[in-house]
Structure formats: structure tokens, C-alpha cells
Design an enzyme around this catalytic site. Structure first.
Site, PDB file in Angstrom:
ATOM      1  N   LYS A 302      35.123  45.914  29.139  1.00  0.00           N
ATOM      2  CA  LYS A 302      34.669  44.716  28.410  1.00  0.00           C
ATOM      3  C   LYS A 302      33.159  44.737  28.149  1.00  0.00           C
ATOM      4  O   LYS A 302      32.419  43.869  28.615  1.00  0.00           O
ATOM      5  CB  LYS A 302      35.041  43.436  29.168  1.00  0.00           C
ATOM      6  CG  LYS A 302      36.540  43.199  29.295  1.00  0.00           C
ATOM      7  CD  LYS A 302      36.855  41.777  29.734  1.00  0.00           C
ATOM      8  CE  LYS A 302      38.312  41.526  29.964  1.00  0.00           C
ATOM      9  NZ  LYS A 302      38.836  42.061  31.219  1.00  0.00           N
TER      10      LYS A 302
HETATM   11  O1  S5P Z   1      42.060  37.367  28.970  1.00  0.00           O
HETATM   12  C1  S5P Z   1      42.209  38.271  29.762  1.00  0.00           C
HETATM   13  C2  S5P Z   1      41.841  39.586  29.453  1.00  0.00           C
HETATM   14  C3  S5P Z   1      42.091  40.599  30.379  1.00  0.00           C
HETATM   15  S1  S5P Z   1      41.798  42.216  29.914  1.00  0.00           S
HETATM   16  N1  S5P Z   1      42.802  38.036  30.959  1.00  0.00           N
HETATM   17  C4  S5P Z   1      43.043  39.020  31.868  1.00  0.00           C
HETATM   18  O2  S5P Z   1      43.603  38.719  32.916  1.00  0.00           O
HETATM   19  N2  S5P Z   1      42.661  40.311  31.609  1.00  0.00           N
HETATM   20  C5  S5P Z   1      42.855  41.406  32.579  1.00  0.00           C
HETATM   21  O3  S5P Z   1      44.241  41.549  32.842  1.00  0.00           O
HETATM   22  C6  S5P Z   1      42.165  41.156  33.915  1.00  0.00           C
HETATM   23  O4  S5P Z   1      40.902  41.766  33.915  1.00  0.00           O
HETATM   24  C7  S5P Z   1      43.122  41.792  34.911  1.00  0.00           C
HETATM   25  O5  S5P Z   1      42.777  43.153  35.085  1.00  0.00           O
HETATM   26  C8  S5P Z   1      44.473  41.752  34.241  1.00  0.00           C
HETATM   27  C9  S5P Z   1      45.392  40.646  34.722  1.00  0.00           C
HETATM   28  O6  S5P Z   1      45.747  40.831  36.045  1.00  0.00           O
HETATM   29  P1  S5P Z   1      46.843  39.915  36.793  1.00  0.00           P
HETATM   30  O7  S5P Z   1      46.767  40.369  38.212  1.00  0.00           O
HETATM   31  O8  S5P Z   1      46.424  38.486  36.626  1.00  0.00           O
HETATM   32  O9  S5P Z   1      48.160  40.234  36.142  1.00  0.00           O
END
Ligand code: S5P
Length: 469
Positions: A302
Site C-alpha cells: 500500500k
Molecule cells: O480495505 C482493506 C484492504 C486490504 S488490502 N481491508 C483489508 O482488510 N485489507 C487487507 O486484507 C488487510 O491488510 C489484511 O491483510 C487482509 C484482511 O485480513 P482478515 O484477517 O481481516 O481477513
């Protein structure tokens, strides 16, 4: 003037017209309501505004807002006559300056009544409601002069708004018929037209969120970027639209996870700067695993700084992202120039950019305008952009992918603002292309089995969207 007399006046002034009309939708209609004419008749404008005011005089609210353009004169008149401030919703955000969609002086949480001349499907009202609410006002009540009885009131009520109107079209027809302004045939034809031209909530919702039935092969054909083509080939051959977010903090954990989930994913997403014992060896081993299981390496860095710094963050040691990442995320908060800068490194032949257009958190600052601009930037740079990270707004161009985090089969959120939806909902209703799953998989007792489960559900949901399952 009472309500009945007012109907006769509106008829006389040509506001209520009967005959044969072609609507914007191309549909032929036996009646047409042209309330824009009333600005030529100030007395009638005042009378009709008074009738509208009666609908809301018992309510507590702070502002009036007319749906542009026809209802602007109505809200202004009501505002003048009753000393209630108004706000104006622009048709388009300004190109320059503040880009505000709602003009006026108001505070977050104040209540606003939204006014339209006619409610038919409810769509123009909804567009205004979205803008007014996004600006921070609260809308509970919406009002109109005429309810065309075609489903709009029910749609608005399903959306949680109380809708009131001065007249229903049926009441207008009765008055005109009673006073011999309309013959029985025109009266009946109009009622019949209404009965057969209902625009229900579900139909409207489908039209609005129209899920494009884009297949991965269509994306591949339209893609300008070669990495998109590689990605689609992997997805189709492994039948997977799952990207695992490997947010673990040591080499051992990361390599183990990559090997476990590898067979079920199209990409492995990392935050490589959170791996405590990162070294060059980790990259060699990750690359081997990506070859063994055929998936892309996706570094979620990012970039968000000015181009000059983003270039260094992309190419400098110790991470050397440009040398190994097949995909990397970039914020475009600094503008299109960040992408130009990354391109100028000459390293984007083997690394595709993913533009973060919309975030998954409950209090995200990625407003509608921001997302729209980010999508435009992604579209403009399709030679180096593979797709976007988003929730429900996909790029207009069929060659770009939409990758969506905030996916879980079991959770609805975390303690830090993350919001989760199911894969089924995301693929079938929002038309996403790739789901990004982190904790839902790597925290599972058996991440490999969990990844297999997500892969199966994600692929089925994609096929279902295409009507193939
Ligand atoms: O809006 C966003 C964009 C990203 S790239 N929301 C997110 O959660 N992410 C990424 O997706 C975040 O950096 C993390 O690595 C992943 C979500 O992880 P989870 O454990 O919540 O499924």
C-alpha cells in the site's frame, strides 16, 4: 385553496397531462406529470408548497432538501415561508474546489426532510438520500406531491424511510374524473398502466447493483496487462478465486502456511515488513513455493507517499519488492502521479499494481468520490494496473479485476473496525472477482483444509453468478 381545487388548477396549468407520452426509459405512458411548469405560476407554487408543509409540520427536523431540479423551487418556497433552512444537493460534484455534493450550513447528525415532486420507482429520491446521508445528515422522512403508486413508496419504506405524499395518482384521477376533466377511458387506462408498470424493490435493487456477469475469460480478453492474463490462467486452471492473506510474523510460519494453502489459492498476499526475521532467503523459498503450487506473490505494501518516495519503497533493499512481487498494492491518495512514478522505475513489467479504491473498515474515509477517482486512475493506467481493492464498486472497464478483503465464513467483524461479509454474498451480489481471506484461514486449526473449503465456496458462488451452477 383546498387539495381538490389545487388538482384542478394543476390540470389547467398543464402540470397534469394525459395522452400518449414517451418516458425517459422509452416506455409509452398515458400520463405525464410536469411539475417543472409551476415555477411559472408563483401562486400555485406557494399553494402546493403549503400542502407539502402540512405533511411535515408535526415533525421535528432541521433542514429541507429538494431533489434537483423540480423540487428545488418547492424546498425554497417552504424554507422561505416557514423559516426552515435548506440544503441543496448538486447534480454533479464540482470539478474543482471542495467537490461537495451537498451545499448548505449544517452539522453532522442533524435531521433533513427530503422532498421530490413525484415518487415513481424511488430511484431519484434514493440518489439524493445517499448523498445527503453521506454528507452527515440524517433522513427519516421523505415527501412528494404525487405518489405514482408504482412501487417507490414501498421501496423507500423498505429502506427505512417514512414516505408521505400530498396525493396518490389515484386520488388525482378521481378528482379529474369527477369534474369531467378526464373521460372514463383515460381514467381506466392510466390505472391499468400503473398496475402493469410496477417497479418493485427487488427489481430496482438489481438494476442499481447490477452484478456484471463478467467471467474470468472475459476479463482476460479485455486485460491490457500481461500479469492479469497470468493470474486468470492460474485461477481457471486451479478453479480458485481465493487469495490468502498470510499475515503471520515469522519465516517459519509464513513458509508453512504458503505450503499448506498453496494448492487452493491464486495468490498469496503478504505484509512482508511484518515478518520479524525477514531475509533474502525467505524470498527464494517463497518463490519456490509459488512455482510448486502455481500462485502469484502479492505484497500488500500500500504505497501512499509522493511518487519520489514510493519509487524507493518499491525498489530499495532490504525488501526489494520490485524484484519478487507479482502484485503490489498502491493507494492513490497522492494522485495519479504515484503510478507514473512507479512506472518510471522500469520495474512494472513483472509486477502488476492493485489500486486500493475502497476499504473494508466501518469508518473508512474512502468516500464515494474518492473511490470514483481511484477507479478512474486505475482505468487510465491499465497497462500497469491489474485491478483494484474494493467492496462494491468495480471498474467500468472489463479488463480490470476487483479484489475484495473483509471476507469470512464465520465472523462479522473484529475489535479494530474490520467488517466481514460471506464469500457467497460478495461473489453473487456484489460481483467481486477475487476474495482476500486472512484470519478466517490462517487462524484455523487446519489452514489447508480451511483454504480448500473457501476455494470450493468461492468457485461455486462465481459459477452461480454466471448462471452455471
Ligand atoms: O480495505 C482493506 C484492504 C486490504 S488490502 N481491508 C483489508 O482488510 N485489507 C487487507 O486484507 C488487510 O491488510 C489484511 O491483510 C487482509 C484482511 O485480513 P482478515 O484477517 O481481516 O481477513
Amino acid at each position: 385553496m383546498d387539495k381538490e381545487q389545487l388538482v384542478l388548477k394543476l390540470f389547467e396549468l398543464g402540470v397534469l397531462q394525459f395522452g400518449q407520452f414517451t418516458l425517459k426509459s422509452g416506455l409509452s405512458s398515458p400520463f405525464y406529470l410536469d411539475f417543472r411548469r409551476i415555477i411559472a405560476y408563483p401562486d400555485t407554487l406557494r399553494d402546493i408548497s403549503e400542502q407539502l408543509w402540512k405533511l411535515i409540520e408535526d415533525l421535528e427536523f432541521d433542514h429541507l432538501c429538494g431533489v434537483p431540479y423540480a423540487a428545488l423551487s418547492l424546498s425554497s418556497t417552504m424554507s422561505m415561508m416557514h423559516g426552515k433552512p435548506m440544503v441543496i444537493k448538486r447534480k454533479e460534484a464540482k470539478e474543482h474546489g471542495t467537490k461537495k455534493l451537498v451545499e448548505g450550513i449544517f452539522h453532522q447528525g442533524q435531521k433533513c426532510v427530503v422532498i421530490d415532486d413525484v415518487i415513481s420507482s424511488g430511484i431519484s429520491m434514493i440518489e439524493t438520500l445517499e448523498a445527503v446521508e453521506e454528507a452527515g445528515l440524517v433522513v427519516e422522512h421523505v415527501i412528494a406531491i404525487v405518489d405514482r403508486m408504482q412501487g417507490g413508496v414501498a421501496t423507500l419504506e423498505k429502506g427505512g424511510y417514512q414516505a408521505r405524499s400530498v396525493y396518490t395518482i389515484e386520488e388525482i384521477l378521481e378528482v379529474l374524473y369527477k369534474h369531467n376533466k378526464l373521460d372514463k377511458d383515460a381514467h381506466d387506462r392510466t390505472l391499468e398502466f400503473i398496475r402493469y408498470n410496477q417497479i418493485g424493490y427487488d427489481k430496482l435493487r438489481l438494476q442499481r447493483t447490477a452484478v456484471p456477469k463478467l467471467s474470468y475469460s472475459t476479463i482476460k480478453v479485455n486485460a491490457v496487462n500481461n500479469i492479469t492474463k497470468r493470474l486468470v490462467d492460474i485461477m481457471e486452471s486451479k478453479q480458485t478465486n481465493l487469495c490468502v492473506s498470510a499475515d503471520v510474523n515469522s519465516k517459519v510460519e509464513l513458509l508453512k502456511l504458503a505450503d499448506q494453502v498453496g494448492p487452493y489459492i491464486c495468490a498469496l498476499k503478504t505484509h512482508i515488513d511484518t515478518v520479524g526475521d525477514f531475509d533474502a532467503d525467505l524470498i527464494v523459498l517463497l518463490k519456490n513455493l509459488s512455482k510448486k503450487h502455481n500462485f502469484l506473490l502479492f505484497e500488500d505494501r500500500k504505497f501512499a507517499d509522493i511518487g519520489h518516495i514510493a519509487m524507493q519503497q518499491f525498489t530499495s533493499p532490504p525488501l526489494n519488492i520490485a524484484d519478487w512481487a507479482d502484485l503490489v498494492t498502491v493507494h492513490v491518495v497522492a494522485g495519479s502521479s504515484s503510478i507514473d512514478a512507479l512506472r518510471s522505475t522500469g520495474k512494472l513489467n513483472n509486477t502488476g499494481l492493485i489500486v486500493v479504491a475502497q476499504m473494508s473498515t466501518e469508518d473508512t474515509l474512502t468516500s464515494r468520490d474518492y473511490t470514483k477517482s481511484a477507479l478512474e486512475i486505475a482505468q487510465k493506467h491499465q497497462d500497469v494496473v491489474v485491478g483494484i481493492v474494493g467492496q462494491n464498486k468495480r471498474p467500468r472497464d472489463a479488463g480490470l479485476m476487483m479484489l475484495t478483503p473483509g471476507i469470512s465464513l464465520s465472523e462479522t467483524g473484529d475489535a479494530h473496525g474490520q467488517v466481514y461479509n460471506t464469500p457467497q454474498e460478495a461473489f453473487e451480489e456484489r460481483g467481486i472477482d477475487i476474495m482476500i481471506v486472512g484470519r478466517g484461514i490462517y487462524k484455523a486449526e487446519n489452514p489447508g483444509a480451511k483454504a480448500a473449503e473457501y476455494r470450493q465456496i468461492g468457485w461455486q458462488s462465481y459459477l452461480k453468478r454466471l448462471g452455471l451452477a
